[in-house]
Design a protein around this motif. Structure first.
Motif, mmCIF file in Angstrom:
data_model
loop_
_atom_site.group_PDB
_atom_site.id
_atom_site.type_symbol
_atom_site.label_atom_id
_atom_site.label_comp_id
_atom_site.label_asym_id
_atom_site.label_seq_id
_atom_site.Cartn_x
_atom_site.Cartn_y
_atom_site.Cartn_z
ATOM 1 N N SER A 104 -1.484 3.053 17.255
ATOM 2 C CA SER A 104 -1.161 4.113 18.229
ATOM 3 C C SER A 104 -1.131 5.498 17.612
ATOM 4 C CB SER A 104 0.192 3.823 18.909
ATOM 5 O OG SER A 104 0.188 2.545 19.491
ATOM 6 N N ASN A 105 -2.105 5.781 16.742
ATOM 7 C CA ASN A 105 -2.233 7.123 16.156
ATOM 8 C C ASN A 105 -0.954 7.606 15.462
ATOM 9 O OD1 ASN A 105 -4.616 6.863 17.528
ATOM 10 N ND2 ASN A 105 -4.627 8.954 18.310
ATOM 11 N N ARG A 106 -0.362 6.745 14.687
ATOM 12 C CA ARG A 106 0.834 7.151 13.946
ATOM 13 C C ARG A 106 0.474 8.248 12.948
ATOM 14 N NH1 ARG A 106 3.455 2.031 11.264
ATOM 15 N NH2 ARG A 106 5.284 3.377 11.163
ATOM 16 N N PRO A 107 1.434 9.116 12.605
ATOM 17 C CA PRO A 107 1.179 10.101 11.545
ATOM 18 C C PRO A 107 0.845 9.385 10.240
ATOM 19 C CG PRO A 107 3.193 10.635 12.736
ATOM 20 C CD PRO A 107 2.779 9.274 13.200
ATOM 21 N N ILE A 108 -0.042 9.955 9.465
ATOM 22 C CA ILE A 108 -0.413 9.384 8.174
ATOM 23 C C ILE A 108 0.272 10.208 7.093
ATOM 24 C CG2 ILE A 108 -2.298 8.814 6.616
ATOM 25 C CD1 ILE A 108 -4.134 8.709 9.055
ATOM 26 N N LEU A 109 1.196 9.572 6.367
ATOM 27 C CA LEU A 109 1.966 10.250 5.333
ATOM 28 C C LEU A 109 1.459 9.829 3.956
ATOM 29 C CD1 LEU A 109 4.338 11.901 4.202
ATOM 30 C CD2 LEU A 109 5.811 9.897 4.574
ATOM 31 N N PHE A 110 0.870 10.788 3.241
ATOM 32 C CA PHE A 110 0.436 10.552 1.869
ATOM 33 C C PHE A 110 1.550 10.993 0.923
ATOM 34 C CE2 PHE A 110 -3.737 10.333 3.772
ATOM 35 C CZ PHE A 110 -4.412 9.436 2.966
ATOM 36 N N ILE A 111 2.012 10.061 0.089
ATOM 37 C CA ILE A 111 3.051 10.364 -0.899
ATOM 38 C C ILE A 111 2.392 10.346 -2.274
ATOM 39 C CG2 ILE A 111 5.299 9.704 -1.825
ATOM 40 C CD1 ILE A 111 5.742 8.134 0.783
ATOM 41 N N VAL B 280 1.448 15.398 3.870
ATOM 42 C CA VAL B 280 1.284 15.255 2.421
ATOM 43 C C VAL B 280 2.567 15.720 1.741
ATOM 44 C CG1 VAL B 280 -0.028 15.924 0.381
ATOM 45 C CG2 VAL B 280 -1.197 15.655 2.578
ATOM 46 N N ALA B 281 3.105 14.890 0.863
ATOM 47 C CA ALA B 281 4.344 15.247 0.153
ATOM 48 C C ALA B 281 4.372 14.571 -1.206
ATOM 49 C CB ALA B 281 5.570 14.827 0.968
ATOM 50 N N GLU B 282 5.020 15.214 -2.153
ATOM 51 C CA GLU B 282 5.297 14.573 -3.428
ATOM 52 C C GLU B 282 6.535 13.695 -3.280
ATOM 53 O OE1 GLU B 282 5.667 17.437 -6.520
ATOM 54 O OE2 GLU B 282 3.608 18.171 -6.326
ATOM 55 N N HIS B 283 6.644 12.706 -4.160
ATOM 56 C CA HIS B 283 7.789 11.798 -4.114
ATOM 57 C C HIS B 283 9.077 12.568 -4.367
ATOM 58 C CE1 HIS B 283 10.405 8.414 -4.853
ATOM 59 N NE2 HIS B 283 10.677 8.877 -6.063
ATOM 60 N N ARG B 284 10.042 12.401 -3.472
ATOM 61 C CA ARG B 284 11.347 13.039 -3.607
ATOM 62 C C ARG B 284 12.433 12.106 -3.073
ATOM 63 N NH1 ARG B 284 8.873 16.077 -6.212
ATOM 64 N NH2 ARG B 284 8.908 18.353 -6.288
ATOM 65 N N ASP B 285 13.613 12.171 -3.689
ATOM 66 C CA ASP B 285 14.765 11.458 -3.144
ATOM 67 C C ASP B 285 15.258 12.193 -1.903
ATOM 68 O OD1 ASP B 285 14.731 9.566 -5.159
ATOM 69 O OD2 ASP B 285 16.033 10.745 -6.468
ATOM 70 N N LYS C 97 0.809 -1.219 0.000
ATOM 71 C CA LYS C 97 0.000 0.000 0.000
ATOM 72 C C LYS C 97 0.845 1.273 0.000
ATOM 73 C CE LYS C 97 -0.702 0.566 5.036
ATOM 74 N NZ LYS C 97 0.198 -0.505 5.496
ATOM 75 N N SER C 98 2.132 1.139 0.331
ATOM 76 C CA SER C 98 3.015 2.309 0.333
ATOM 77 C C SER C 98 3.850 2.388 -0.938
ATOM 78 C CB SER C 98 3.940 2.278 1.551
ATOM 79 O OG SER C 98 4.764 1.133 1.542
ATOM 80 N N LEU C 99 3.492 1.588 -1.938
ATOM 81 C CA LEU C 99 4.190 1.616 -3.215
ATOM 82 C C LEU C 99 3.243 2.099 -4.304
ATOM 83 C CD1 LEU C 99 6.024 -1.845 -3.107
ATOM 84 C CD2 LEU C 99 7.023 0.389 -2.632
ATOM 85 N N PHE C 100 3.767 2.843 -5.259
ATOM 86 C CA PHE C 100 2.957 3.240 -6.403
ATOM 87 C C PHE C 100 2.589 2.002 -7.217
ATOM 88 C CE2 PHE C 100 5.345 7.218 -5.603
ATOM 89 C CZ PHE C 100 4.256 8.063 -5.416
ATOM 90 N N LYS C 101 1.475 2.097 -7.932
ATOM 91 C CA LYS C 101 0.960 0.937 -8.657
ATOM 92 C C LYS C 101 2.002 0.332 -9.594
ATOM 93 C CE LYS C 101 -3.898 2.375 -8.584
ATOM 94 N NZ LYS C 101 -5.053 2.832 -9.402
ATOM 95 N N GLU C 102 2.761 1.191 -10.274
ATOM 96 C CA GLU C 102 3.724 0.675 -11.244
ATOM 97 C C GLU C 102 4.927 0.011 -10.570
ATOM 98 O OE1 GLU C 102 6.272 4.787 -11.997
ATOM 99 O OE2 GLU C 102 4.880 4.080 -13.512
#
Length: 753
Positions: free
Chosen positions: A163-170, A257-262, A19-24
């Motif tokens: 335990s209410n971890r932060p939710i990071l949307f990439i 919320v963040a865009e994918h970055r190295d 679920k933390s990987l992009f579809k491709e």
């Protein structure tokens, strides 16, 4: 019990990480995990699939007739590396022709075939690369279920369980889950208990203060655009740990919320519930998303915009904006072209234009083409495509609904929002490649397969290099490239000996006055210089084997890494721009180098057909021909112009001393039969050859050939090098026919390896 536990571990790993990987990326990850847990069925097949098997390429003269032209090399490579497949199967049978041409080859596998599941995948990869990704998906789905995309609600539930971890949307560049998070917050805790901070350099201290405050009160905090402050993220991760060690309100939730970055903070990734957010693909889904954004803003509620003509222009704009996004994405996936981003700024500028120029269609089209959408494009082919789309969509007849856009869709003659949504909903779900030829799906699916293999290579060697097992595999992969180099060196020495008597250019060391002779000598000299450079490069690696894996020097590790990562080393590309894959790069180089050794007579270029793919610099050949023609005609270069003809009775044949016949040019997006272009169908190969053409330099006083309606199409050096060699005028039946070929992306290439 052990098998049950392994199966359970596999499914849990795929579910949690998937679920933390992009579809491709998911398929490559699952395929890698499956191979790691069950490597037995693969053996040498895995090395072949990743391109690490040693192959010099067998002769393709005796191949079955049904093997497509662009798959002959892949077929011979499989035959050389995995001969067991060919020992048990008769590929001369007509059953295999039906299999190769089938829409779904998994349903037409010959009954006489003797293939296990792995061998079937290898054969599909070689002959039907457009079906390879689907075949791998089917293979993986037999062992594990693919994870589904996680929405905001599911992410919140999972975070509460942890335990209410932060939710990071990439997200990718075009995706933004902020509005969905806000809607969920409104229905869950209310907007009074929800705060959003758009991150920037001046918001860092404020964000920390709000994080502390919200964690005590039990409010929700959302920090967006975190990719703009990547260097600050370790500070955020440390602050979160401090807060977790204290008293945190049970209702508090941190959204990120963040865009994918190295270079993203590992600490923040480890302590967060990671979810990828991808905007929907396809014209219909993107238009629905755009209209949703318009509805939530003031675009659709403003009184001054309640005009039927302006609303119809809004639909035309939405169609154009989303269509160009889709084409840009397609071109990037297919051939690595730069993905031109059309964002909110472009859309806003276009919105202002349709309001101010709603009755001036000529001005509107001009501004759309040259400023809004064409202003950021420097490629003339891409600019012509954009201009053609805008001319078709923003014509008065199309905007007023008299002409359809595509696939039966017309712009609704109504200012009502629901009417526009109903029209968009009629766009077919499978309307993926608007304007492109029917076999475009083949090209894109093949590109996806190539990307899958590349990702597998990256995963395979993106692990701890101190691991002995990994190090041996790493060295073996590099050794396969080194072995190809050594074999070519042996062939090169043999070829040099055979041609030693022909090496003299026939001018006793004096410089040739014939430009074509100079060109041939320069080609050969370039090949020899490049060979010397490569020899020095490979000498730094030295002889290596898997037994030396633990004792590689830093230089050897760096150079070997260049070979196994899936891309030709930068040093090679700086010397000569060739294919991306290192093995294919070597094959392409030596094909041209051997050809340069064998060429000793410039007259043969004028007398016999030539293939531009056999030269390092085919554009330099045409420049040399231009100079040669000037000397023959005794005139200045500006007094001659280049012309091309496919007609064997053409008047330019009288300039035989100024012309060459070129064969082996490949066309994509159409078929060139006799003297006209014709459409491809879904089963057509990605490339086909055009008839031999005569290229000549004739006096500018000569009348132009009467060709009727034509389309100027650039001939690119190759798939990997988009430098233009020349432009060829292809005949078209009409102006509408010309537009069809432009939208279809008709292109010509000298090489498709």
């Amino acid at each position: 019990r052990s098998d049950t536990l392994c199966s359970s571990l596999l499914k849990h790993t795929v579910s949690c990480i998937g679920k933390s990987l992009f579809k491709e990326d998911r398929l490559a990850f699952i395929f890698h995990i499956l191979h790691g847990m069950m490597p037995e069925p693969w053996g040498v097949a895995w090395e072949y699939l990743l391109g690490h098997s040693i192959s010099m390429g067998l002769s393709d003269e005796m191949l079955p007739a049904w093997v497509p032209q662009d798959r002959k090399y892949a077929y011979t490579k499989l035959q050389e590396c995995v001969p067991a497949i060919f020992e048990r199967n008769n590929f001369e049978s007509d059953e295999w022709r039906s299999w190769a041409e089938a829409i779904d080859p998994s349903l037409t596998l010959p009954k006489s075939s003797v293939l296990n599941s792995v061998e079937n995948l290898l054969l599909i990869h070689s002959i039907r690369p457009d079906y390879f990704v689907r075949a791998i998906s089917s293979y993986c789905s037999e062992e594990v279920d693919f994870p589904t995309s996680t929405n905001v609600t599911d992410a919140y539930r999972q975070a509460r369980e942890n335990s209410n971890r932060p939710i990071l949307f990439i997200s990718l560049e075009n995706g933004d889950p902020s509005s969905e998070i806000e809607d969920f917050a409104s229905s869950t805790v209310g907007l009074d208990s929800y705060t959003v901070i758009v991150m920037a350099k001046d918001q860092l201290d404020i964000s920390i203060a709000l994080l502390r405050e919200c964690s005590k009160k039990g409010n929700w905090l959302c920090l967006t655009n975190l990719h703009l402050v990547v260097e600050w993220l370790p500070t955020l991760a440390r602050e979160w740990r401090k807060i977790k060690e204290g008293n945190v309100h049970e209702d508090f939730q941190l959204w990120l919320v963040a865009e994918h970055r190295d270079g993203f903070s590992k600490e923040l990734l480890e302590c967060s519930e990671k979810v990828v957010y991808e905007s929907p693909q396809g014209l219909r889904q993107n238009m629905l998303l755009l209209y949703s954004n318009w509805e939530s803003s003031d675009v659709w509620s403003r009184v001054d915009l309640q005009n039927t003509n302006i609303r119809m222009l809004h639909f035309a704009l939405a169609w154009t904006h989303c269509l160009l996004q889709e084409r840009s994405w397609y071109n990037q996936k297919l051939n690595g072209s730069h993905n031109i981003q059309y964002g909110r700024g472009d859309l806003k500028a276009a919105e202002l234009l349709i309001c101010s120029q709603s009755d001036e269609y000529d001005s509107l089209r001009h501004l759309m083409k040259d400023i809004v959408y064409g202003g950021k494009v420097d490629d003339p082919v891409a600019l012509r495509l954009i201009s053609t789309y805008i001319d078709l969509i923003f014509s008065r007849d199309t905007v007023e609904g008299k002409k359809e856009l595509m696939c039966g869709i017309r712009i609704p003659a109504s200012p009502e929002f629901t009417s526009h949504i109903n029209t968009i909903s009629k766009i077919p779900i499978d309307f993926e490649y608007p304007g492109l030829p029917p076999n475009a799906k083949y090209s894109l699916e093949k590109s996806k397969g190539d990307q899958l293999i590349k990702k597998l290579k990256q995963i395979e060697f993106n692990v701890d290099t101190n691991d002995v097992k990994h190090s041996k595999a790493f060295v073996d992969a590099a050794s396969s490239v080194v072995s190809i180099w050594k074999e070519y060196c042996r062939q090169c020495k043999q070829a040099s000996n055979e041609n030693s008597e022909k090496k003299s250019d026939g001018h006793d060391g004096k410089h040739s006055l014939n430009p074509l002779e100079v060109f041939l000598r320069n080609e050969r000299h370039f090949g020899e210089s490049l060979f010397t450079e490569l020899n020095e490069w490979f000498s730094l690696i030295g002889p290596i084997s898997s037994d030396d894996a633990a004792t590689l020097t830093e230089t050897q590790q760096r150079l070997c890494n260049d070979l196994v990562r899936g891309d030709a080393p930068d040093h090679w590309q700086k010397l000569w721009e060739g294919p991306n894959d290192p093995k294919t790069w070597l094959h392409a180089f030596f094909d041209r180098f051997f050809a340069s050794i064998e060429r000793n007579d410039a007259n043969k270029i004028l007398e016999a057909p030539v293939r531009l793919s056999q030269f390092f610099f085919p554009d330099s050949l045409l420049a040399a021909l231009h100079q040669h023609a000037c000397r023959v005609e005794k005139c200045f270069m500006c007094d001659l112009r280049m012309t091309c003809s496919f007609n064997t009775n053409s008047s330019i044949l009288s300039y035989s001393t100024n012309s060459i016949v070129v064969e082996g040019i490949y066309i994509q997006g159409a078929i060139f039969k006799e003297t006209s272009l014709s459409s491809v169908d879904a089963s057509s190969p990605q490339f086909s050859t055009i008839p031999p053409m005569t290229i000549a330099f004739i006096p500018i006083t000569e009348p132009l050939l009467e060709l009727g309606e034509t389309l100027s199409v650039p001939v690119f050096v190759s798939l990997w090098n988009k430098r233009t060699v020349l432009d060829v005028s292809l005949p078209c039946a009409s102006e509408n026919d010309k537009r069809k070929w432009i939208l279809g992306g008709v292109s010509l290439f000298t090489d498709i390896a």
